[in-house]
Design a protein around this motif. Sequence first.
Motif, mmCIF file in Angstrom:
data_model
loop_
_atom_site.group_PDB
_atom_site.id
_atom_site.type_symbol
_atom_site.label_atom_id
_atom_site.label_comp_id
_atom_site.label_asym_id
_atom_site.label_seq_id
_atom_site.Cartn_x
_atom_site.Cartn_y
_atom_site.Cartn_z
ATOM 1 N N SER A 128 0.861 -1.175 0.000
ATOM 2 C CA SER A 128 0.000 0.000 0.000
ATOM 3 C C SER A 128 0.900 1.228 0.000
ATOM 4 N N LEU A 129 0.326 2.374 -0.378
ATOM 5 C CA LEU A 129 1.111 3.594 -0.531
ATOM 6 C C LEU A 129 0.345 4.793 -0.012
ATOM 7 N N SER A 130 1.054 5.660 0.692
ATOM 8 C CA SER A 130 0.491 6.943 1.119
ATOM 9 C C SER A 130 1.570 8.012 0.956
ATOM 10 N N SER A 131 1.134 9.267 1.009
ATOM 11 C CA SER A 131 2.052 10.387 0.909
ATOM 12 C C SER A 131 1.551 11.525 1.782
ATOM 13 N N HIS A 132 2.455 12.454 2.084
ATOM 14 C CA HIS A 132 2.125 13.612 2.894
ATOM 15 C C HIS A 132 3.001 14.753 2.405
ATOM 16 N N GLN B 57 0.521 12.699 -9.355
ATOM 17 C CA GLN B 57 0.379 11.761 -10.461
ATOM 18 C C GLN B 57 1.289 10.580 -10.194
ATOM 19 N N LEU B 58 0.707 9.397 -10.108
ATOM 20 C CA LEU B 58 1.452 8.171 -9.861
ATOM 21 C C LEU B 58 1.553 7.384 -11.162
ATOM 22 N N THR B 59 2.775 7.024 -11.537
ATOM 23 C CA THR B 59 2.991 6.161 -12.695
ATOM 24 C C THR B 59 3.422 4.795 -12.178
ATOM 25 N N PHE C 47 -0.658 -2.432 -5.992
ATOM 26 C CA PHE C 47 0.751 -2.082 -5.911
ATOM 27 C C PHE C 47 1.627 -3.319 -6.015
ATOM 28 N N VAL C 48 1.889 -3.702 -7.261
ATOM 29 C CA VAL C 48 2.748 -4.849 -7.548
ATOM 30 C C VAL C 48 4.207 -4.422 -7.415
ATOM 31 N N ALA C 49 5.104 -5.393 -7.376
ATOM 32 C CA ALA C 49 6.528 -5.096 -7.319
ATOM 33 C C ALA C 49 6.949 -4.363 -8.589
ATOM 34 N N LEU D 108 9.096 -0.759 -5.290
ATOM 35 C CA LEU D 108 8.388 -1.573 -4.305
ATOM 36 C C LEU D 108 8.711 -3.041 -4.541
ATOM 37 N N PRO D 109 9.021 -3.767 -3.473
ATOM 38 C CA PRO D 109 9.239 -5.205 -3.616
ATOM 39 C C PRO D 109 7.896 -5.940 -3.593
ATOM 40 N N GLU D 110 7.927 -7.211 -3.822
ATOM 41 C CA GLU D 110 6.724 -8.043 -3.724
ATOM 42 C C GLU D 110 6.340 -8.158 -2.257
ATOM 43 N N ASP D 111 5.076 -7.895 -1.921
ATOM 44 C CA ASP D 111 4.554 -8.030 -0.554
ATOM 45 C C ASP D 111 5.422 -7.348 0.497
ATOM 46 N N GLY D 112 5.784 -6.088 0.231
ATOM 47 C CA GLY D 112 6.638 -5.339 1.156
ATOM 48 C C GLY D 112 5.887 -4.642 2.266
#
Length: 107
Positions: free
Chosen positions: A3-7, A23-25, A50-52, A83-87
Amino acid sequence: MNSLSSHVLDTAAGKPVANLALQLTTPDGTIVHAQTDNDGRCNQWANTQFVAGNYQLRFSVEAYLVAKHGESFYPFVDVNFTLPEDGGHYHVPLLISPYGFSSYRGS
């Protein structure tokens, strides 16, 4: 599962940056648009899985910095990360001012 978050925080004003466009690529080239909430946070990515792989998070800072401080050296800030797999959960904060920025892997 990732998962991903930002601030986004304005270090010159000492406040969070609301309604900033992001904008997320994703690794497959999909582009997802989002924006920060009233507390400068964002975790709404339109059901993105959110895949690796390699990601780019673009923060469109120029309009905000010009409106708030009268000028901006940066039109946008790109943060690239892997991002790694299942990080697990990843948090990408951005600290901005008219002439500088900083990012790190948060928690």
